[in-house]
Motif scaffolding. Structure first.
Motif, PDB file in Angstrom:
ATOM      1  N   LEU A   9       0.805  -1.223   0.000  1.00 41.97           N
ATOM      2  CA  LEU A   9       0.000   0.000   0.000  1.00 41.97           C
ATOM      3  C   LEU A   9       0.834   1.268   0.000  1.00 41.97           C
ATOM      4  N   GLY A  10       2.161   1.133   0.042  1.00 40.33           N
ATOM      5  CA  GLY A  10       3.021   2.321   0.083  1.00 40.33           C
ATOM      6  C   GLY A  10       4.329   2.090  -0.626  1.00 40.33           C
ATOM      7  N   ASP A  11       5.195   3.084  -0.563  1.00 40.74           N
ATOM      8  CA  ASP A  11       6.493   3.056  -1.234  1.00 40.74           C
ATOM      9  C   ASP A  11       7.596   2.939  -0.184  1.00 40.74           C
ATOM     10  N   ALA A  12       8.414   1.890  -0.292  1.00 46.05           N
ATOM     11  CA  ALA A  12       9.498   1.688   0.672  1.00 46.05           C
ATOM     12  C   ALA A  12      10.554   2.776   0.591  1.00 46.05           C
ATOM     13  N   GLY A  13      10.561   3.539  -0.496  1.00 50.54           N
ATOM     14  CA  GLY A  13      11.536   4.611  -0.640  1.00 50.54           C
ATOM     15  C   GLY A  13      11.193   5.853   0.160  1.00 50.54           C
ATOM     16  N   THR A  14      10.009   5.890   0.760  1.00 48.82           N
ATOM     17  CA  THR A  14       9.607   7.022   1.596  1.00 48.82           C
ATOM     18  C   THR A  14       9.525   6.566   3.051  1.00 48.82           C
ATOM     19  N   SER A  15       9.076   7.478   3.903  1.00 52.91           N
ATOM     20  CA  SER A  15       8.960   7.156   5.331  1.00 52.91           C
ATOM     21  C   SER A  15       7.589   6.599   5.704  1.00 52.91           C
ATOM     22  N   VAL A  16       6.670   6.576   4.747  1.00 53.58           N
ATOM     23  CA  VAL A  16       5.273   6.256   5.069  1.00 53.58           C
ATOM     24  C   VAL A  16       5.118   4.882   5.705  1.00 53.58           C
ATOM     25  N   LEU A  17       5.718   3.860   5.112  1.00 49.18           N
ATOM     26  CA  LEU A  17       5.531   2.503   5.617  1.00 49.18           C
ATOM     27  C   LEU A  17       6.175   2.316   6.986  1.00 49.18           C
ATOM     28  N   PHE A  18       7.303   2.966   7.217  1.00 48.73           N
ATOM     29  CA  PHE A  18       7.930   2.890   8.540  1.00 48.73           C
ATOM     30  C   PHE A  18       7.043   3.553   9.595  1.00 48.73           C
ATOM     31  N   ILE A  19       6.426   4.667   9.208  1.00 49.24           N
ATOM     32  CA  ILE A  19       5.516   5.351  10.135  1.00 49.24           C
ATOM     33  C   ILE A  19       4.301   4.474  10.419  1.00 49.24           C
ATOM     34  N   CYS A  20       3.783   3.818   9.382  1.00 50.90           N
ATOM     35  CA  CYS A  20       2.634   2.924   9.574  1.00 50.90           C
ATOM     36  C   CYS A  20       2.982   1.781  10.521  1.00 50.90           C
ATOM     37  N   ALA A  21       4.181   1.216  10.361  1.00 46.37           N
ATOM     38  CA  ALA A  21       4.621   0.134  11.249  1.00 46.37           C
ATOM     39  C   ALA A  21       4.711   0.625  12.682  1.00 46.37           C
ATOM     40  N   SER A  22       5.241   1.832  12.861  1.00 48.74           N
ATOM     41  CA  SER A  22       5.350   2.420  14.196  1.00 48.74           C
ATOM     42  C   SER A  22       3.975   2.654  14.804  1.00 48.74           C
ATOM     43  N   MET A  23       3.028   3.131  13.996  1.00 53.75           N
ATOM     44  CA  MET A  23       1.675   3.374  14.490  1.00 53.75           C
ATOM     45  C   MET A  23       1.005   2.076  14.932  1.00 53.75           C
ATOM     46  N   LEU A  24       1.185   1.031  14.150  1.00 54.90           N
ATOM     47  CA  LEU A  24       0.575  -0.256  14.498  1.00 54.90           C
ATOM     48  C   LEU A  24       1.112  -0.772  15.832  1.00 54.90           C
ATOM     49  N   VAL A  25       2.412  -0.646  16.032  1.00 56.75           N
ATOM     50  CA  VAL A  25       3.006  -1.083  17.293  1.00 56.75           C
ATOM     51  C   VAL A  25       2.477  -0.248  18.454  1.00 56.75           C
ATOM     52  N   SER A  26       2.395   1.066  18.251  1.00 52.47           N
ATOM     53  CA  SER A  26       1.907   1.950  19.311  1.00 52.47           C
ATOM     54  C   SER A  26       0.463   1.633  19.682  1.00 52.47           C
ATOM     55  N   VAL A  27      -0.391   1.441  18.668  1.00 55.85           N
ATOM     56  CA  VAL A  27      -1.802   1.164  18.913  1.00 55.85           C
ATOM     57  C   VAL A  27      -1.998  -0.211  19.549  1.00 55.85           C
ATOM     58  N   SER A  28      -1.092  -1.137  19.269  1.00 53.24           N
ATOM     59  CA  SER A  28      -1.257  -2.512  19.754  1.00 53.24           C
ATOM     60  C   SER A  28      -1.284  -2.612  21.271  1.00 53.24           C
ATOM     61  N   PHE A  29      -0.677  -1.657  21.958  1.00 51.91           N
ATOM     62  CA  PHE A  29      -0.618  -1.743  23.414  1.00 51.91           C
ATOM     63  C   PHE A  29      -1.918  -1.312  24.087  1.00 51.91           C
ATOM     64  N   ALA A  30      -2.758  -0.575  23.356  1.00 51.28           N
ATOM     65  CA  ALA A  30      -3.993  -0.076  23.960  1.00 51.28           C
ATOM     66  C   ALA A  30      -4.908  -1.204  24.452  1.00 51.28           C
ATOM     67  N   PRO A  31      -5.254  -2.192  23.609  1.00 57.29           N
ATOM     68  CA  PRO A  31      -6.169  -3.234  24.117  1.00 57.29           C
ATOM     69  C   PRO A  31      -5.564  -4.041  25.257  1.00 57.29           C
ATOM     70  N   ILE A  32      -4.248  -4.154  25.302  1.00 58.06           N
ATOM     71  CA  ILE A  32      -3.609  -4.936  26.362  1.00 58.06           C
ATOM     72  C   ILE A  32      -3.564  -4.150  27.667  1.00 58.06           C
ATOM     73  N   LEU A  33      -3.086  -2.905  27.599  1.00 57.83           N
ATOM     74  CA  LEU A  33      -2.911  -2.112  28.814  1.00 57.83           C
ATOM     75  C   LEU A  33      -4.236  -1.625  29.392  1.00 57.83           C
ATOM     76  N   LEU A  34      -5.269  -1.527  28.550  1.00 57.34           N
ATOM     77  CA  LEU A  34      -6.566  -1.063  29.037  1.00 57.34           C
ATOM     78  C   LEU A  34      -7.481  -2.211  29.449  1.00 57.34           C
ATOM     79  N   SER A  35      -7.011  -3.443  29.308  1.00 55.80           N
ATOM     80  CA  SER A  35      -7.834  -4.585  29.693  1.00 55.80           C
ATOM     81  C   SER A  35      -7.768  -4.776  31.201  1.00 55.80           C
ATOM     82  N   SER A  36      -8.576  -5.682  31.703  1.00 53.39           N
ATOM     83  CA  SER A  36      -8.648  -5.914  33.143  1.00 53.39           C
ATOM     84  C   SER A  36      -7.759  -7.064  33.600  1.00 53.39           C
ATOM     85  N   MET A  37      -6.852  -7.523  32.738  1.00 50.34           N
ATOM     86  CA  MET A  37      -5.980  -8.632  33.112  1.00 50.34           C
ATOM     87  C   MET A  37      -5.029  -8.225  34.224  1.00 50.34           C
TER      88      MET A  37
END
Length: 417
Positions: free
Chosen positions: A152-180
Protein backbone atom coordinates in the motif's frame (compact mmCIF):
# COMPACT_ATOMS: atom_id res chain seq x y z
CA UNK A 1 -14.30 -21.90 24.81
CA UNK A 2 -16.02 -18.48 24.68
CA UNK A 3 -15.24 -17.88 28.34
CA UNK A 4 -11.60 -18.78 27.76
CA UNK A 5 -11.11 -16.36 24.84
CA UNK A 6 -13.03 -13.61 26.60
CA UNK A 7 -10.12 -13.41 29.03
CA UNK A 8 -7.35 -13.23 26.42
CA UNK A 9 -8.91 -11.57 23.37
CA UNK A 10 -7.30 -8.21 24.13
CA UNK A 11 -3.88 -9.81 24.34
CA UNK A 12 -4.37 -11.75 21.09
CA UNK A 13 -5.58 -8.61 19.29
CA UNK A 14 -2.57 -6.71 20.57
CA UNK A 15 -0.25 -9.46 19.38
CA UNK A 16 -1.75 -9.37 15.87
CA UNK A 17 -1.17 -5.60 15.69
CA UNK A 18 2.38 -5.91 17.04
CA UNK A 19 3.20 -8.58 14.47
CA UNK A 20 1.73 -6.44 11.70
CA UNK A 21 4.19 -3.70 12.62
CA UNK A 22 7.14 -6.01 13.27
CA UNK A 23 6.45 -8.05 10.14
CA UNK A 24 6.38 -4.89 8.03
CA UNK A 25 9.70 -3.73 9.44
CA UNK A 26 11.46 -7.05 8.70
CA UNK A 27 10.63 -6.88 5.00
CA UNK A 28 11.11 -3.12 4.82
CA UNK A 29 14.73 -3.52 5.91
CA UNK A 30 15.48 -5.55 2.79
CA UNK A 31 13.46 -3.29 0.50
CA UNK A 32 14.81 0.04 1.77
CA UNK A 33 18.32 -1.37 2.17
CA UNK A 34 18.34 -2.24 -1.52
CA UNK A 35 17.14 1.25 -2.41
CA UNK A 36 19.90 2.78 -0.27
CA UNK A 37 22.53 0.57 -1.92
CA UNK A 38 23.47 -1.48 1.15
CA UNK A 39 25.44 -4.63 0.33
CA UNK A 40 24.33 -8.14 1.30
CA UNK A 41 27.05 -8.29 3.94
CA UNK A 42 25.93 -4.99 5.47
CA UNK A 43 22.29 -6.07 5.57
CA UNK A 44 23.35 -9.39 7.09
CA UNK A 45 24.94 -7.53 9.99
CA UNK A 46 21.80 -5.42 10.36
CA UNK A 47 19.70 -8.60 10.40
CA UNK A 48 21.89 -10.30 13.00
CA UNK A 49 21.60 -7.21 15.19
CA UNK A 50 17.91 -7.93 15.73
CA UNK A 51 18.59 -11.43 17.02
CA UNK A 52 21.43 -10.20 19.23
CA UNK A 53 18.99 -7.78 20.83
CA UNK A 54 16.30 -10.45 21.00
CA UNK A 55 18.60 -12.84 22.83
CA UNK A 56 19.63 -10.14 25.30
CA UNK A 57 16.03 -9.12 25.95
CA UNK A 58 14.99 -12.67 26.76
CA UNK A 59 17.63 -12.79 29.51
CA UNK A 60 17.21 -9.29 30.97
CA UNK A 61 13.48 -8.52 30.73
CA UNK A 62 12.43 -10.79 33.64
CA UNK A 63 14.88 -8.86 35.85
CA UNK A 64 13.38 -5.54 34.76
CA UNK A 65 9.85 -6.82 35.38
CA UNK A 66 10.70 -7.88 38.91
CA UNK A 67 12.12 -4.41 39.59
CA UNK A 68 9.47 -2.10 38.14
CA UNK A 69 6.52 -4.29 37.12
CA UNK A 70 4.87 -5.65 34.00
CA UNK A 71 2.99 -2.56 32.89
CA UNK A 72 5.94 -0.17 33.06
CA UNK A 73 8.30 -2.52 31.22
CA UNK A 74 5.67 -3.26 28.58
CA UNK A 75 4.95 0.43 27.96
CA UNK A 76 8.64 1.44 27.97
CA UNK A 77 9.71 -1.25 25.51
CA UNK A 78 6.76 -0.45 23.26
CA UNK A 79 7.83 3.20 23.19
CA UNK A 80 11.42 2.28 22.34
CA UNK A 81 10.29 -0.01 19.54
CA UNK A 82 7.90 2.55 18.06
CA UNK A 83 10.61 5.22 18.11
CA UNK A 84 13.13 2.85 16.55
CA UNK A 85 10.84 2.08 13.63
CA UNK A 86 10.39 5.77 12.83
CA UNK A 87 14.16 6.34 13.03
CA UNK A 88 15.07 3.94 10.20
CA UNK A 89 14.37 6.32 7.29
CA UNK A 90 16.02 9.17 9.21
CA UNK A 91 19.33 7.35 9.76
CA UNK A 92 20.10 5.49 6.54
CA UNK A 93 23.51 4.14 7.49
CA UNK A 94 24.30 0.43 8.11
CA UNK A 95 25.85 1.10 11.54
CA UNK A 96 22.80 3.13 12.64
CA UNK A 97 20.41 0.46 11.38
CA UNK A 98 22.35 -2.21 13.27
CA UNK A 99 21.97 -0.26 16.52
CA UNK A 100 18.28 0.30 15.86
CA UNK A 101 17.78 -3.38 15.11
CA UNK A 102 19.46 -4.35 18.37
CA UNK A 103 17.12 -1.95 20.17
CA UNK A 104 14.03 -3.29 18.39
CA UNK A 105 15.09 -6.91 18.93
CA UNK A 106 15.58 -6.25 22.65
CA UNK A 107 12.23 -4.48 22.87
CA UNK A 108 10.39 -7.16 20.92
CA UNK A 109 11.82 -9.93 23.08
CA UNK A 110 10.76 -8.07 26.22
CA UNK A 111 7.29 -7.53 24.80
CA UNK A 112 7.01 -11.27 24.19
CA UNK A 113 8.11 -12.07 27.73
CA UNK A 114 5.53 -9.74 29.29
CA UNK A 115 2.70 -10.69 26.92
CA UNK A 116 3.36 -14.41 27.27
CA UNK A 117 3.49 -14.11 31.05
CA UNK A 118 0.01 -12.57 30.95
CA UNK A 119 -1.17 -15.27 28.56
CA UNK A 120 0.24 -18.11 30.63
CA UNK A 121 -1.28 -16.69 33.81
CA UNK A 122 -4.71 -16.43 32.17
CA UNK A 123 -4.65 -20.07 31.02
CA UNK A 124 -5.38 -23.18 33.06
CA UNK A 125 -3.85 -26.62 32.61
CA UNK A 126 -6.91 -27.61 30.59
CA UNK A 127 -6.87 -24.55 28.30
CA UNK A 128 -3.13 -23.88 28.00
CA UNK A 129 -2.68 -25.88 24.80
CA UNK A 130 -5.61 -24.14 23.07
CA UNK A 131 -4.50 -20.68 24.25
CA UNK A 132 -0.93 -21.22 23.07
CA UNK A 133 -2.16 -22.48 19.69
CA UNK A 134 -4.36 -19.38 19.30
CA UNK A 135 -1.37 -17.22 20.24
CA UNK A 136 0.81 -18.85 17.57
CA UNK A 137 -1.90 -18.44 14.94
CA UNK A 138 -2.30 -14.76 15.88
CA UNK A 139 1.43 -14.21 15.46
CA UNK A 140 1.59 -15.95 12.10
CA UNK A 141 -1.47 -14.18 10.71
CA UNK A 142 0.00 -10.86 11.81
CA UNK A 143 3.26 -11.53 9.95
CA UNK A 144 1.46 -12.67 6.80
CA UNK A 145 -0.93 -9.72 6.94
CA UNK A 146 1.99 -7.34 7.27
CA UNK A 147 3.22 -8.33 3.83
CA UNK A 148 -0.09 -7.25 2.35
CA UNK A 149 0.20 -3.83 4.00
CA UNK A 150 3.59 -3.31 2.34
CA UNK A 151 1.91 -3.14 -1.05
CA UNK A 152 0.00 0.00 0.00
CA UNK A 153 3.02 2.32 0.08
CA UNK A 154 6.49 3.06 -1.23
CA UNK A 155 9.50 1.69 0.67
CA UNK A 156 11.54 4.61 -0.64
CA UNK A 157 9.61 7.02 1.60
CA UNK A 158 8.96 7.16 5.33
CA UNK A 159 5.27 6.26 5.07
CA UNK A 160 5.53 2.50 5.62
CA UNK A 161 7.93 2.89 8.54
CA UNK A 162 5.52 5.35 10.13
CA UNK A 163 2.63 2.92 9.57
CA UNK A 164 4.62 0.13 11.25
CA UNK A 165 5.35 2.42 14.20
CA UNK A 166 1.68 3.37 14.49
CA UNK A 167 0.57 -0.26 14.50
CA UNK A 168 3.01 -1.08 17.29
CA UNK A 169 1.91 1.95 19.31
CA UNK A 170 -1.80 1.16 18.91
CA UNK A 171 -1.26 -2.51 19.75
CA UNK A 172 -0.62 -1.74 23.41
CA UNK A 173 -3.99 -0.08 23.96
CA UNK A 174 -6.17 -3.23 24.12
CA UNK A 175 -3.61 -4.94 26.36
CA UNK A 176 -2.91 -2.11 28.81
CA UNK A 177 -6.57 -1.06 29.04
CA UNK A 178 -7.83 -4.59 29.69
CA UNK A 179 -8.65 -5.91 33.14
CA UNK A 180 -5.98 -8.63 33.11
CA UNK A 181 -3.88 -8.86 36.23
CA UNK A 182 -0.12 -8.54 35.82
CA UNK A 183 1.68 -11.68 36.97
CA UNK A 184 5.35 -11.97 37.88
CA UNK A 185 7.52 -13.15 35.01
CA UNK A 186 9.30 -16.28 36.17
CA UNK A 187 11.82 -17.67 33.71
CA UNK A 188 14.01 -20.58 34.72
CA UNK A 189 17.77 -20.24 34.52
CA UNK A 190 18.79 -21.78 31.16
CA UNK A 191 20.44 -25.18 31.18
CA UNK A 192 24.13 -25.09 30.29
CA UNK A 193 24.93 -25.85 26.66
CA UNK A 194 27.06 -28.81 27.73
CA UNK A 195 24.28 -30.41 29.76
CA UNK A 196 21.78 -29.66 27.01
CA UNK A 197 24.01 -31.41 24.47
CA UNK A 198 24.50 -34.38 26.78
CA UNK A 199 20.73 -34.71 27.24
CA UNK A 200 19.91 -34.45 23.54
CA UNK A 201 22.71 -33.94 20.99
CA UNK A 202 20.22 -33.79 18.12
CA UNK A 203 18.06 -31.25 19.94
CA UNK A 204 21.02 -28.97 20.72
CA UNK A 205 22.77 -29.14 17.34
CA UNK A 206 19.54 -29.16 15.37
CA UNK A 207 18.04 -26.11 17.01
CA UNK A 208 21.29 -24.15 16.56
CA UNK A 209 21.26 -24.90 12.83
CA UNK A 210 17.54 -24.16 12.66
CA UNK A 211 18.14 -20.77 14.26
CA UNK A 212 20.41 -19.86 11.35
CA UNK A 213 17.76 -21.02 8.88
CA UNK A 214 14.92 -19.06 10.48
CA UNK A 215 16.91 -15.83 10.79
CA UNK A 216 18.12 -16.13 7.19
CA UNK A 217 14.61 -16.70 5.86
CA UNK A 218 12.94 -13.93 7.85
CA UNK A 219 15.79 -11.41 7.66
CA UNK A 220 17.49 -12.04 4.32
CA UNK A 221 14.49 -13.17 2.25
CA UNK A 222 13.58 -9.61 1.30
CA UNK A 223 17.26 -8.85 0.58
CA UNK A 224 17.39 -11.81 -1.80
CA UNK A 225 14.19 -10.70 -3.54
CA UNK A 226 15.46 -7.16 -3.91
CA UNK A 227 18.78 -8.25 -5.39
CA UNK A 228 17.24 -10.52 -8.04
CA UNK A 229 14.93 -7.74 -9.16
CA UNK A 230 11.56 -8.75 -7.73
CA UNK A 231 9.04 -5.95 -7.31
CA UNK A 232 7.96 -4.82 -3.85
CA UNK A 233 4.68 -6.72 -4.23
CA UNK A 234 6.49 -9.90 -5.30
CA UNK A 235 8.92 -9.61 -2.37
CA UNK A 236 6.02 -9.19 0.04
CA UNK A 237 4.38 -12.30 -1.45
CA UNK A 238 7.65 -14.22 -1.21
CA UNK A 239 8.02 -13.43 2.50
CA UNK A 240 4.34 -14.18 3.11
CA UNK A 241 4.79 -17.62 1.53
CA UNK A 242 7.59 -18.44 3.99
CA UNK A 243 5.16 -18.01 6.87
CA UNK A 244 2.08 -19.35 5.08
CA UNK A 245 3.85 -22.67 4.70
CA UNK A 246 4.42 -22.81 8.44
CA UNK A 247 0.75 -22.07 9.12
CA UNK A 248 -0.49 -24.81 6.77
CA UNK A 249 2.04 -27.55 7.53
CA UNK A 250 2.30 -27.18 11.31
CA UNK A 251 -0.72 -29.37 12.08
CA UNK A 252 0.03 -32.38 9.81
CA UNK A 253 3.65 -32.50 11.01
CA UNK A 254 2.46 -32.20 14.61
CA UNK A 255 0.01 -35.05 14.03
CA UNK A 256 2.80 -37.25 12.69
CA UNK A 257 5.09 -36.23 15.54
CA UNK A 258 2.94 -38.01 18.11
CA UNK A 259 2.76 -41.20 16.01
CA UNK A 260 6.30 -42.00 14.82
CA UNK A 261 9.97 -41.79 15.71
CA UNK A 262 10.61 -38.05 15.84
CA UNK A 263 14.12 -38.45 14.46
CA UNK A 264 12.68 -39.92 11.27
CA UNK A 265 10.26 -37.00 11.03
CA UNK A 266 13.06 -34.50 11.65
CA UNK A 267 15.08 -36.21 8.91
CA UNK A 268 12.14 -36.13 6.49
CA UNK A 269 11.24 -32.49 7.19
CA UNK A 270 14.87 -31.37 6.83
CA UNK A 271 15.22 -33.36 3.61
CA UNK A 272 12.09 -31.70 2.19
CA UNK A 273 13.57 -28.35 3.22
CA UNK A 274 16.77 -29.22 1.35
CA UNK A 275 14.87 -30.18 -1.81
CA UNK A 276 12.79 -26.98 -1.59
CA UNK A 277 15.96 -24.88 -1.40
CA UNK A 278 17.41 -26.68 -4.42
CA UNK A 279 14.21 -25.81 -6.28
CA UNK A 280 14.64 -22.17 -5.29
CA UNK A 281 18.27 -22.21 -6.43
CA UNK A 282 17.38 -23.74 -9.81
CA UNK A 283 14.36 -21.47 -10.33
CA UNK A 284 16.55 -18.80 -11.88
CA UNK A 285 14.17 -16.03 -10.90
CA UNK A 286 11.00 -17.81 -12.04
CA UNK A 287 8.27 -16.36 -9.83
CA UNK A 288 6.10 -19.39 -9.05
CA UNK A 289 8.94 -21.87 -8.50
CA UNK A 290 10.36 -19.33 -6.04
CA UNK A 291 7.01 -19.08 -4.26
CA UNK A 292 6.71 -22.86 -4.06
CA UNK A 293 10.25 -23.10 -2.68
CA UNK A 294 9.48 -20.43 -0.09
CA UNK A 295 6.25 -22.17 0.94
CA UNK A 296 7.87 -25.53 1.62
CA UNK A 297 11.20 -24.26 2.98
CA UNK A 298 9.40 -21.91 5.36
CA UNK A 299 6.81 -24.58 6.04
CA UNK A 300 9.50 -26.93 7.40
CA UNK A 301 11.23 -24.39 9.64
CA UNK A 302 8.57 -23.68 12.27
CA UNK A 303 7.43 -27.31 12.68
CA UNK A 304 11.07 -28.36 13.04
CA UNK A 305 11.44 -25.89 15.91
CA UNK A 306 8.52 -27.48 17.77
CA UNK A 307 9.85 -30.93 16.89
CA UNK A 308 13.25 -30.21 18.42
CA UNK A 309 11.59 -28.90 21.59
CA UNK A 310 9.37 -31.97 21.88
CA UNK A 311 12.20 -34.39 21.04
CA UNK A 312 14.52 -32.87 23.65
CA UNK A 313 11.80 -33.04 26.30
CA UNK A 314 11.44 -36.77 25.59
CA UNK A 315 14.73 -37.34 27.42
CA UNK A 316 14.16 -35.00 30.35
CA UNK A 317 12.32 -35.14 33.63
CA UNK A 318 9.50 -32.63 34.15
CA UNK A 319 11.75 -30.73 36.60
CA UNK A 320 14.47 -30.21 33.96
CA UNK A 321 12.17 -29.08 31.14
CA UNK A 322 11.97 -25.36 32.05
CA UNK A 323 15.77 -25.03 32.24
CA UNK A 324 16.18 -26.99 29.00
CA UNK A 325 13.63 -24.74 27.30
CA UNK A 326 15.71 -21.70 28.21
CA UNK A 327 18.84 -23.43 26.96
CA UNK A 328 17.20 -24.29 23.65
CA UNK A 329 15.97 -20.71 23.15
CA UNK A 330 19.50 -19.44 23.87
CA UNK A 331 21.05 -21.96 21.46
CA UNK A 332 18.51 -21.04 18.79
CA UNK A 333 19.42 -17.38 19.30
CA UNK A 334 23.12 -18.07 18.77
CA UNK A 335 22.32 -19.75 15.48
CA UNK A 336 20.03 -16.86 14.51
CA UNK A 337 22.90 -14.41 14.98
CA UNK A 338 25.33 -16.48 12.91
CA UNK A 339 23.02 -17.52 10.06
CA UNK A 340 22.44 -14.16 8.33
CA UNK A 341 26.15 -13.31 8.58
CA UNK A 342 27.15 -16.49 6.74
CA UNK A 343 24.39 -16.03 4.16
CA UNK A 344 25.17 -12.36 3.58
CA UNK A 345 28.84 -13.02 3.00
CA UNK A 346 28.00 -15.90 0.64
CA UNK A 347 25.61 -13.71 -1.34
CA UNK A 348 28.26 -11.00 -1.47
CA UNK A 349 31.02 -13.37 -2.60
CA UNK A 350 28.98 -15.48 -5.03
CA UNK A 351 25.59 -14.18 -6.13
CA UNK A 352 22.13 -13.61 -4.57
CA UNK A 353 21.14 -17.24 -5.18
CA UNK A 354 23.69 -18.28 -2.56
CA UNK A 355 20.74 -17.50 -0.26
CA UNK A 356 19.27 -20.87 -1.27
CA UNK A 357 22.60 -22.70 -1.21
CA UNK A 358 23.30 -21.76 2.41
CA UNK A 359 19.74 -22.62 3.47
CA UNK A 360 19.86 -25.93 1.60
CA UNK A 361 23.24 -26.87 3.07
CA UNK A 362 21.98 -26.13 6.58
CA UNK A 363 18.81 -28.18 6.10
CA UNK A 364 20.98 -31.00 4.72
CA UNK A 365 23.25 -30.82 7.79
CA UNK A 366 20.19 -31.27 10.04
CA UNK A 367 18.99 -34.24 7.97
CA UNK A 368 22.39 -35.95 8.01
CA UNK A 369 22.88 -35.43 11.73
CA UNK A 370 19.41 -36.80 12.45
CA UNK A 371 20.29 -39.84 10.34
CA UNK A 372 23.51 -40.29 12.30
CA UNK A 373 21.74 -40.00 15.66
CA UNK A 374 19.39 -42.81 14.66
CA UNK A 375 22.42 -45.11 14.79
CA UNK A 376 23.52 -43.89 18.24
CA UNK A 377 20.39 -44.14 20.38
CA UNK A 378 17.40 -46.44 20.45
CA UNK A 379 14.08 -44.77 19.54
CA UNK A 380 11.80 -43.65 22.33
CA UNK A 381 8.52 -45.60 22.24
CA UNK A 382 5.75 -43.41 20.87
CA UNK A 383 3.60 -43.92 23.98
CA UNK A 384 6.42 -42.54 26.15
CA UNK A 385 7.05 -39.29 24.27
CA UNK A 386 5.95 -35.83 25.36
CA UNK A 387 2.99 -34.31 23.54
CA UNK A 388 3.76 -32.01 20.60
CA UNK A 389 2.51 -28.43 20.54
CA UNK A 390 3.15 -25.96 17.74
CA UNK A 391 5.38 -23.17 18.99
CA UNK A 392 6.94 -20.39 16.91
CA UNK A 393 10.66 -19.53 16.88
CA UNK A 394 9.73 -15.93 17.71
CA UNK A 395 8.44 -16.78 21.17
CA UNK A 396 10.28 -16.11 24.44
CA UNK A 397 11.32 -18.70 27.05
CA UNK A 398 8.03 -18.00 28.86
CA UNK A 399 5.91 -19.54 26.09
CA UNK A 400 8.42 -22.33 25.48
CA UNK A 401 8.34 -23.28 29.18
CA UNK A 402 4.53 -23.11 29.16
CA UNK A 403 4.44 -25.41 26.14
CA UNK A 404 6.82 -27.85 27.86
CA UNK A 405 4.58 -27.85 30.93
CA UNK A 406 1.51 -28.51 28.81
CA UNK A 407 3.31 -31.27 26.89
CA UNK A 408 4.36 -32.96 30.14
CA UNK A 409 0.83 -32.77 31.55
CA UNK A 410 -0.72 -34.21 28.39
CA UNK A 411 1.79 -36.95 27.65
CA UNK A 412 1.23 -40.59 28.48
CA UNK A 413 2.59 -41.40 31.95
CA UNK A 414 6.03 -42.96 31.89
CA UNK A 415 7.16 -44.75 34.99
CA UNK A 416 10.56 -45.68 33.56
CA UNK A 417 11.81 -42.18 32.83
Amino acid sequence: MIKMFSGVWALLLGIVLIMLGNGMHFTLIGLRGGIEGFSSAELAIVTSGYFLGFLSGARLTPILIRRVGHVRVFAALGSFMSAGLIAFPLLTEPWAWTILRILIGFSMSGIYVTAESWLNDAATNETRGTVLSAYMIAQTLGIIGAQGLLTLGDAGTSVLFICASMLVSVSFAPILLSSMTAPVAEVARPMSLRKLFESSPLGAIGIFLLGSIYATQSGMGAVFGSQIGLSATQIALFVAMLFAGALVLQYPIGWLSDRMDRRQLIFGAALLGTVSCLLGWMAGGGLWPLMAAAFFAGGMTTPLYALFLAYTNDFLSAEDMPAASGGLVFTFGLGAIAGPLVTGWAMEGLDPFAFWLVLGATFAAIALYALYRMTQRAPTPVDQTEAYIGILPTTSPVAVEAAAEWASDNAEPDTDR
